[in-house]
Design an enzyme around this catalytic site. Structure first.
Site, PDB file in Angstrom:
ATOM      1  N   ARG A  73     -12.677 -20.151  21.188  1.00 63.04           N
ATOM      2  CA  ARG A  73     -13.576 -21.299  21.056  1.00 63.04           C
ATOM      3  C   ARG A  73     -12.901 -22.346  20.181  1.00 63.04           C
ATOM      4  NH1 ARG A  73     -15.886 -20.266  24.913  1.00 63.04           N
ATOM      5  NH2 ARG A  73     -18.057 -19.715  25.265  1.00 63.04           N
ATOM      6  N   GLU A  82     -16.109 -30.246  23.114  1.00 63.04           N
ATOM      7  CA  GLU A  82     -15.858 -30.419  24.553  1.00 63.04           C
ATOM      8  C   GLU A  82     -16.963 -31.224  25.222  1.00 63.04           C
ATOM      9  OE1 GLU A  82     -15.277 -26.502  26.162  1.00 63.04           O
ATOM     10  OE2 GLU A  82     -13.715 -26.069  24.703  1.00 63.04           O
ATOM     11  N   HIS A 127     -10.592 -26.323  29.444  1.00 63.61           N
ATOM     12  CA  HIS A 127     -11.418 -25.102  29.421  1.00 63.61           C
ATOM     13  C   HIS A 127     -11.487 -24.443  30.811  1.00 63.61           C
ATOM     14  CE1 HIS A 127     -14.965 -23.036  27.167  1.00 63.61           C
ATOM     15  NE2 HIS A 127     -14.417 -22.211  28.039  1.00 63.61           N
TER      16      HIS A 127
HETATM   17  C1  8YV Z   1     -17.713 -20.563  30.248  1.00 65.99           C
HETATM   18  C2  8YV Z   1     -16.371 -19.364  28.649  1.00 65.99           C
HETATM   19  O1  8YV Z   1     -18.556 -19.615  30.738  1.00 65.99           O
HETATM   20  O2  8YV Z   1     -17.215 -17.267  29.294  1.00 65.99           O
HETATM   21  C3  8YV Z   1     -17.010 -18.066  28.393  1.00 65.99           C
HETATM   22  O3  8YV Z   1     -17.283 -17.792  27.213  1.00 65.99           O
HETATM   23  O4  8YV Z   1     -15.884 -20.000  27.791  1.00 65.99           O
HETATM   24  C4  8YV Z   1     -16.370 -19.946  30.011  1.00 65.99           C
HETATM   25  O5  8YV Z   1     -15.996 -19.018  30.967  1.00 65.99           O
HETATM   26  C5  8YV Z   1     -17.659 -21.688  31.187  1.00 65.99           C
HETATM   27  O6  8YV Z   1     -17.037 -22.735  30.556  1.00 65.99           O
HETATM   28  C6  8YV Z   1     -19.019 -22.095  31.640  1.00 65.99           C
HETATM   29  O7  8YV Z   1     -19.795 -22.572  30.568  1.00 65.99           O
END
Ligand code: 8YV
Length: 326
Positions: free
Chosen positions: A234, A263, A281
């Site tokens: 993150r 983001e 991302h």
């Molecule tokens: C998000 C992600 O799900 O799974 C996660 O934690 O960071 C990504 O796969 C995607 O950006 C949809 O919000």
């Protein structure tokens, strides 16, 4: 099979298209289309029993839905969902672990190799006609050869990254909340000590209060002038201002980032840097894997409203004993 078609499920914002379509066939889907939940009438809000979302769902939002039973999050990282408040108020929260682990780990290796071998820049050089005009792309100052890698967060994804890295013949160490008894990698109980012991730091840790800006100026200084930082966890885990400064003044050599603090905003100072590889991302973003994630969101909602335990409740829900409805 329970008929779920009359159960109102709210999708407050964006949602993976295939998953949205499937949910619309199974539930009485209400879409807030990015409008605040307050914009729904009081009786509409009172009807909502489930939420499916990507992103943020705060305690304040939960308070607006008095009959909410379950929040099915699309994504493994659920730092945007107040899972503590949900658990304390009997609301189930599920996420989508496992199905994206390999995709994210694969992408991490790609991002690492791209960062140390400048693959995006080399391709841009070719496309701009420079190979023919100006000769070979300059030799890269960095390589994976001779590097030692530290992983921050040896959970499912961190471990899948480590297993792949074994094939690259680099030594691996890690920092985690607790030491794992099923791996032989060197454990550091302190992030700064891990950064000092390696020259390549991969962040695979979740977001949230416990990791906020954990990779700070001191950690980057410990990583050192040949240091490479890769972040697929993150954006909030890294102090972005400190990282920009470290990349600008040579405190570390390069960074490969798939995630950012705010983001989809990416600071211009990062975009301006030659020694940063920046991805929007995309670690789990293949049609294949997003479909698997969506299937799990649907499975969890269906299980819950059929009185069965959802497949992937978050730890806060399990701890609160919220295995199934009622
Ligand atoms: C998000 C992600 O799900 O799974 C996660 O934690 O960071 C990504 O796969 C995607 O950006 C949809 O919000």
């Amino acid at each position: 099979m329970t008929d779920t078609k009359t159960i109102p499920v709210l999708i407050p914002g964006r949602m993976h298209a295939g998953t949205l379509e499937a949910l619309q066939g199974l539930f009485d889907v209400r879409q807030a289309q990015g409008q605040p939940i307050e914009s729904l009438s009081e009786s509409e809000r009172a009807g909502i029993r489930g939420v499916a979302l990507m992103g943020v769902f705060t305690a304040e939002m939960m308070k607006l839905l008095p009959n909410l039973e379950i929040i099915a999050h699309f994504g493994v990282g659920y730092d945007g969902v107040d899972a503590g408040y949900a658990a304390a108020n009997g609301i189930m929260v599920t996420n989508t672990p496992d199905v994206l682990t390999d995709e994210v780990a694969d992408t991490t290796i790609g991002l690492l190799l791209n960062t140390v071998r400048e693959l995006s820049r080399a391709e841009a050089y070719l496309r701009a006609g420079n190979w023919e005009k100006n000769g070979n792309y300059p030799l890269t100052k960095t390589t994976l050869r001779g590097r030692s890698v530290g992983i921050m967060g040896l959970g499912r994804i961190g471990l899948a990254i480590a297993r792949r890295l074994e094939g690259f013949g680099v030594p691996i160490a890690y920092y985690n909340r607790s030491e794992r008894d099923d791996v032989a990698y060197a454990y550091h109980p302190d992030l700064k000590s891990l950064a000092a012991a390696v020259d390549t730091l991969i962040v695979a840790a979740p977001g949230g209060a416990g990791t906020d800006k954990a990779v700070d100026a001191a950690v980057l200084a410990a990583l050192g002038p040949d240091g490479v930082l890769i972040n697929i966890g993150r954006g909030t885990v890294v102090d972005e201002d400190a990282l920009i400064a470290a990349l600008q003044n040579g405190t570390i050599r390069a960074a490969g980032l798939d995630v950012f603090a705010r983001e989809p905003h990416v600071p211009q100072a990062l975009i301006d840097l030659d020694n940063a590889v920046l991805l929007p991302h995309v670690a789990s973003a293949s049609e294949h894997t997003r479909q698997q994630m969506g299937n799990l969101v649907i499975q969890n909602l269906e299980a819950w409203f059929s009185g069965r335990p959802p497949a992937t409740p978050v730890p806060e829900a399990v701890k609160a004993g919220l295995e199934r409805r009622g």
